[in-house]
Design a protein around this motif. Structure first.
Motif, short mmCIF file in Angstrom:
data_model
loop_
_atom_site.label_atom_id
_atom_site.label_comp_id
_atom_site.label_asym_id
_atom_site.label_seq_id
_atom_site.Cartn_x
_atom_site.Cartn_y
_atom_site.Cartn_z
N ILE A 3 -1.22 7.73 1.54
CA ILE A 3 -1.82 9.14 1.54
C ILE A 3 -1.53 9.12 -0.31
O ILE A 3 -2.15 9.36 -0.81
CB ILE A 3 -1.17 9.91 1.79
CG1 ILE A 3 -1.57 10.23 3.15
CG2 ILE A 3 -2.17 12.04 1.07
CD1 ILE A 3 -1.31 11.60 4.12
N LYS A 4 -0.15 9.33 -0.37
CA LYS A 4 0.54 9.59 -1.97
C LYS A 4 -0.40 8.29 -3.28
O LYS A 4 -0.59 8.28 -4.38
CB LYS A 4 2.00 9.68 -2.76
CG LYS A 4 2.16 9.74 -3.82
CD LYS A 4 4.13 9.66 -3.90
CE LYS A 4 4.72 8.98 -3.58
NZ LYS A 4 6.56 8.47 -3.75
N HIS A 5 -0.97 7.20 -2.92
CA HIS A 5 -1.58 6.31 -3.71
C HIS A 5 -3.18 5.91 -3.38
O HIS A 5 -3.16 5.38 -3.68
CB HIS A 5 -0.77 5.34 -3.50
CG HIS A 5 1.08 4.77 -3.71
ND1 HIS A 5 1.61 5.50 -4.96
CD2 HIS A 5 2.15 4.68 -2.95
CE1 HIS A 5 2.73 5.64 -5.14
NE2 HIS A 5 2.88 4.91 -3.75
N ALA A 6 -3.32 7.43 -2.55
CA ALA A 6 -4.59 6.62 -2.46
C ALA A 6 -5.64 7.08 -4.02
O ALA A 6 -5.41 7.24 -4.97
CB ALA A 6 -4.95 8.46 -1.68
N ASP A 7 -6.92 6.27 -4.18
CA ASP A 7 -7.60 6.45 -4.92
C ASP A 7 -9.23 6.16 -4.95
O ASP A 7 -9.21 6.15 -2.93
CB ASP A 7 -7.23 5.49 -5.60
CG ASP A 7 -7.86 3.46 -4.82
OD1 ASP A 7 -7.81 3.36 -4.21
OD2 ASP A 7 -7.11 2.67 -5.19
N HIS A 47 0.46 -1.34 -0.28
CA HIS A 47 0.10 0.15 -0.06
C HIS A 47 1.23 1.10 0.06
O HIS A 47 0.42 2.30 0.26
CB HIS A 47 -1.23 0.04 1.32
CG HIS A 47 -2.26 -1.44 1.10
ND1 HIS A 47 -3.56 -0.56 0.18
CD2 HIS A 47 -2.10 -2.23 1.42
CE1 HIS A 47 -3.99 -1.33 0.53
NE2 HIS A 47 -3.47 -2.69 1.27
N PHE A 48 2.57 1.35 -0.01
CA PHE A 48 3.24 2.34 -0.08
C PHE A 48 4.07 2.57 -1.17
O PHE A 48 4.68 3.28 -1.56
CB PHE A 48 4.45 2.56 1.35
CG PHE A 48 2.85 1.94 2.85
CD1 PHE A 48 2.79 2.70 3.48
CD2 PHE A 48 4.16 0.72 3.88
CE1 PHE A 48 2.02 1.91 4.60
CE2 PHE A 48 3.10 0.27 5.09
CZ PHE A 48 2.27 1.33 4.89
N ARG A 49 3.41 1.21 -1.88
CA ARG A 49 3.93 1.75 -3.42
C ARG A 49 3.09 2.18 -4.46
O ARG A 49 3.99 1.94 -5.58
CB ARG A 49 5.22 -0.22 -3.64
CG ARG A 49 6.09 0.37 -2.43
CD ARG A 49 7.01 -1.60 -3.11
NE ARG A 49 6.31 -2.40 -2.68
CZ ARG A 49 6.52 -3.24 -0.91
NH1 ARG A 49 7.42 -3.17 -0.41
NH2 ARG A 49 5.39 -4.87 -1.55
N LYS A 50 2.13 1.53 -4.78
CA LYS A 50 1.66 1.99 -5.76
C LYS A 50 -0.74 2.17 -5.20
O LYS A 50 -0.55 0.87 -3.89
CB LYS A 50 1.15 0.63 -6.59
CG LYS A 50 1.48 -0.64 -5.74
CD LYS A 50 1.84 -2.07 -6.87
CE LYS A 50 1.50 -3.34 -5.89
NZ LYS A 50 1.91 -4.55 -7.35
N PRO A 51 -0.87 2.36 -5.93
CA PRO A 51 -2.67 2.58 -5.46
C PRO A 51 -3.18 0.88 -5.95
O PRO A 51 -2.41 -0.20 -6.56
CB PRO A 51 -3.77 2.54 -6.29
CG PRO A 51 -2.10 3.80 -7.36
CD PRO A 51 -0.74 3.34 -7.28
N MET A 52 -4.28 0.19 -4.26
CA MET A 52 -4.34 -0.50 -3.78
C MET A 52 -5.01 -0.91 -4.09
O MET A 52 -6.47 -2.47 -3.95
CB MET A 52 -3.20 -1.73 -2.84
CG MET A 52 -1.59 -1.78 -2.75
SD MET A 52 -1.89 -2.99 -4.04
CE MET A 52 -1.94 -4.82 -2.81
N GLY A 53 -6.10 0.27 -4.07
CA GLY A 53 -7.97 0.27 -3.81
C GLY A 53 -7.93 -0.53 -2.50
O GLY A 53 -6.86 -0.50 -1.68
N TRP A 54 -9.43 -1.20 -2.14
CA TRP A 54 -8.98 -1.47 -0.45
C TRP A 54 -8.59 -3.32 -0.48
O TRP A 54 -8.64 -3.50 -1.85
CB TRP A 54 -11.00 -1.39 -0.52
CG TRP A 54 -10.97 -2.61 0.40
CD1 TRP A 54 -11.96 -4.02 0.70
CD2 TRP A 54 -11.59 -2.35 2.10
NE1 TRP A 54 -11.95 -4.36 1.73
CE2 TRP A 54 -11.38 -3.34 3.04
CE3 TRP A 54 -10.31 -1.64 2.57
CZ2 TRP A 54 -11.04 -3.82 4.24
CZ3 TRP A 54 -10.67 -1.55 4.23
CH2 TRP A 54 -10.75 -2.26 4.95
N THR A 55 -8.38 -3.74 0.37
CA THR A 55 -7.20 -4.96 0.25
C THR A 55 -7.54 -4.93 1.77
O THR A 55 -7.85 -4.26 2.82
CB THR A 55 -6.21 -5.39 0.59
OG1 THR A 55 -5.50 -5.35 0.86
CG2 THR A 55 -5.86 -4.35 -1.00
N PRO A 56 -8.12 -6.49 2.33
CA PRO A 56 -8.53 -6.62 4.17
C PRO A 56 -6.60 -6.25 4.91
O PRO A 56 -6.83 -5.94 5.70
CB PRO A 56 -8.26 -7.90 3.38
CG PRO A 56 -8.98 -8.61 2.79
CD PRO A 56 -7.98 -7.63 1.97
#
Length: 312
Positions: free
Chosen positions: A186-190, A152-161
């Motif tokens: 925060i940078k990879h927020a979608d 989650h800190f490297r790329k946009p992941m959307g929602w995951t558990p």
């Protein structure tokens, strides 16, 4: 004491003139006391991780802050304005613990966080979050995340558990002096990130019913909140130098976009945002992204406030 007796006592104290704000803290204080006792008394190295009380429900702000108050000395905002009773002799400014218990409390949380990693997500992330109040710990020794969290800190992941654990990890590291994970998060927020973040904040502030796990953040019920409590909360969190200011600004920006009517519903909160934005913008503490978001919020609330005042 039975539930009925507790209610009768509360009503009697209210009738006698007790501070209603203090009485409203009875329930969260009882929950916090129960959790504090569980963390101190249950053997952290051998307790059944699947049954630890810290993993039973998602914590709210007041309970979480009351749990660590005695050990950290950080007065919860809910208690900050309450008048202390006049007594003879020395007085404590927090709940008292025996010598050595504050260290025992945080050491137990570190062990719980480590044992729950990869086995009990809610327990792990809540132990990590509470541990971040430890002023004497090296965060790198107890906040080691799973690879699925650091994604989650490297790329946009959307929602995951793993999104809630990533958020708790990032906030804990920022509190310990390392802001990079939170900035990357925060940078990879979608869109899914924004929805989960606001749902979590709304729950934290008491706008959603008690939840047994983090799944509500991505579920339809995670959108069923009004936002007035959250708006009021965030309006008081524009603090230069705070480890979480970047997250607070992003959350406020998302909230104003999602619920623009809040400016008219709570003009006092809108005024606090407008007053707090200017010194924060002048502080130089914000990233370029957060500065642009806060300027956008300031402009939007200025316009919305003016429209509200001009309505007949």
């Amino acid at each position: 004491m039975s539930q009925g007796d507790a209610l009768r006592l509360r009503q009697r104290l209210l009738t006698l003139g007790a501070d209603a704000a203090i009485l409203d803290l009875f329930a969260p204080a009882a929950e916090a006391d129960f959790l504090l006792a569980a963390i101190l008394d249950l053997p952290a190295a051998s307790v059944d991780i699947d049954r630890h009380p810290l993993g039973w429900t998602v914590l709210r702000q007041t309970v979480a802050e009351l749990v660590v108050w005695a050990a950290s000395g950080q007065t919860p905002p809910a208690c900050a304005g309450l008048a202390a009773p006049e007594r003879r002799g020395p007085q404590s400014d927090r709940p008292e613990m025996d010598p050595g218990e504050p260290r025992q409390f945080f050491d137990a949380l570190h062990v719980i966080a480590d044992r729950a990693r990869g086995r009990h997500s809610l327990l792990h992330r809540q132990a990590v979050f509470l541990s971040s109040a430890d002023p004497n710990a090296d965060a790198s020794t107890w906040t080691r995340p799973d690879p699925a969290v650091t994604d989650h800190f490297r790329k946009p992941m959307g929602w995951t558990p793993h999104w809630p654990a990533a958020r708790s990890f990032a906030v804990a590291r920022a509190r310990a002096g390392d802001p990079e994970p939170l900035l990357d998060f925060i940078k990879h927020a979608d869109a899914a990130w924004e929805h989960a973040n606001l749902a979590y904040w709304a729950y934290w502030c008491g706008d959603l019913a008690t939840q047994p796990n983090d799944a509500f953040m991505a579920a339809p019920e995670g959108r069923r909140w009004g936002g007035t409590r959250l708006f009021a909360h965030l309006s008081r969190r524009l603090n230069p130098g705070s480890s979480r200011t970047e997250l607070n600004v992003r959350s406020l920006h998302s909230l104003v976009l999602a619920r623009p009517s809040l400016a008219g519903a709570d003009p006092d909160a809108a005024a606090r945002v407008l007053a707090g934005a200017e010194p924060l913008l002048d502080s130089g503490d914000l990233s370029a992204r957060a500065e642009a978001e806060l300027r956008s919020v300031h402009y939007a609330l200025t316009v919305l406030t003016r429209i509200t005042k001009e309505r007949p």
